[in-house]
Structures are given as C-alpha cells and as structure tokens.
Design a protein around this motif. Structure first.
Motif, PDB file in Angstrom:
ATOM      1  N   LYS A   1      -0.131  67.004 -13.642  1.00 44.04           N
ATOM      2  CA  LYS A   1      -0.322  67.314 -15.058  1.00 44.04           C
ATOM      3  C   LYS A   1       0.923  67.969 -15.646  1.00 44.04           C
ATOM      4  CE  LYS A   1      -5.216  67.943 -14.333  1.00 44.04           C
ATOM      5  NZ  LYS A   1      -6.331  68.850 -14.257  1.00 44.04           N
TER       6      LYS A   1
ATOM      7  N   LYS B   1       0.917  66.036 -18.902  1.00 42.48           N
ATOM      8  CA  LYS B   1       0.819  66.599 -20.250  1.00 42.48           C
ATOM      9  C   LYS B   1       2.047  67.394 -20.664  1.00 42.48           C
ATOM     10  CE  LYS B   1      -3.550  65.377 -20.667  1.00 42.48           C
ATOM     11  NZ  LYS B   1      -3.636  63.948 -20.694  1.00 42.48           N
ATOM     12  N   THR B   2       2.685  68.069 -19.681  1.00 44.92           N
ATOM     13  CA  THR B   2       3.743  69.018 -19.995  1.00 44.92           C
ATOM     14  C   THR B   2       4.908  68.897 -19.017  1.00 44.92           C
ATOM     15  OG1 THR B   2       2.018  70.580 -20.672  1.00 44.92           O
ATOM     16  CG2 THR B   2       4.219  71.475 -20.405  1.00 44.92           C
TER      17      THR B   2
ATOM     18  N   PHE C   1       9.467  60.824 -22.332  1.00 49.27           N
ATOM     19  CA  PHE C   1       8.322  61.724 -22.351  1.00 49.27           C
ATOM     20  C   PHE C   1       7.916  62.024 -23.786  1.00 49.27           C
ATOM     21  CE2 PHE C   1       9.981  63.642 -18.162  1.00 49.27           C
ATOM     22  CZ  PHE C   1       9.148  62.862 -17.386  1.00 49.27           C
TER      23      PHE C   1
ATOM     24  N   ILE D   1       4.258  63.506 -24.555  1.00 50.17           N
ATOM     25  CA  ILE D   1       4.210  64.562 -23.534  1.00 50.17           C
ATOM     26  C   ILE D   1       5.036  65.737 -24.027  1.00 50.17           C
ATOM     27  CG2 ILE D   1       4.860  65.151 -21.160  1.00 50.17           C
ATOM     28  CD1 ILE D   1       4.339  62.103 -20.535  1.00 50.17           C
TER      29      ILE D   1
END
Length: 137
Positions: A72, A112-113, A128, A133
C-alpha cells in the motif's frame, strides 16, 4: 528488466521487496536463510559489488499476487534495509540502486502512497501521479 518480468527496473523491484519485508511475504523464509548464510560470514570489504547469491535470488524471485496486494506504501530512500542485505557496506554515495523506471507498478493494485527521499529523479515518479497515487516529497 527484472528477470521475473513484473518490473522493468530491478532497482524498483527492490523498493517493492523492501515494502514487503515486514508483511510476512511468501519469500521471507528463503531470504532470511540467505541473509543468515551470507551476512553472518560476511567480512567487510571495499569496492566489491552486491553479494552475488542474494542478488541472483532477488533477480529471479517472482513476487506472488498475494504479496503484491499487500503493498500500500513505497519508500524511495537510500537507507532501506534491502540495500544493506545486498551490499552490507553500501554507503549510498553512488547510483548502484537508483531507480530509472517504475514500470510494472500497475501490479501493485493497492498502492496508495509513495514517500520520496532519494534513489531516483522526481520525474521517474510521474506515472504514480498520473495514476492518482499520492507522492510525499
């Protein structure tokens, strides 16, 4: 190209492997065995490359979908543990582990990050951004 064919850049694969080290990936026992075998008998040296047996293992490693789904968050940082597993005396002062492509990140469906500290030029992270992201600089 990463030999497993998932990622274009082996150094990006290392960042993904780093993200999995504390998530009980399927490969953890094998990697731990290799670390114990080669790092415990490792004598500090200068000018030599990564430990060949560990590099070959990581190059050939196919990351399973279940493990990829655990990712994640990624951190681009020269202090990542994976670099010192590969080259225990690495000081971060060269481009040995610099990432030139994140192609294949599409396999990280739950990413996500991303934290960016070092290890690539910021433009490498553009895909990204385009995928929505979050990137923390």
């Amino acid at each position: 190209m990463d030999k497993s064919g998932i990622f274009k850049d082996f150094n990006f694969k290392l960042i993904v492997i780093e993200a999995l080290l504390d998530k009980e990936p399927l490969f953890l026992e094998e990697l731990t065995d290799l670390k114990n075998k080669y790092l415990n008998s490792f004598e500090w040296y200068s000018g030599n490359g990564p430990i060949v047996e560990i590099r070959e293992y990581l190059e050939e490693l196919t990351l399973e979908a279940g493990d990829l789904d655990k990712v994640k968050y990624l951190c681009f940082d020269g202090g990542n543990e994976i670099y010192h597993i590969l080259k225990p005396d690495w000081d971060g002062e060269d481009d040995l582990f610099d990432v030139v492509s994140v192609e294949g990140f599409q396999n990280l469906k739950n990413l996500k990050t991303v934290d960016y500290i070092s290890m690539c030029y910021p433009k490498v992270l553009e895909p990204f951004k385009q995928a929505g992201i979050e990137i923390n600089y």
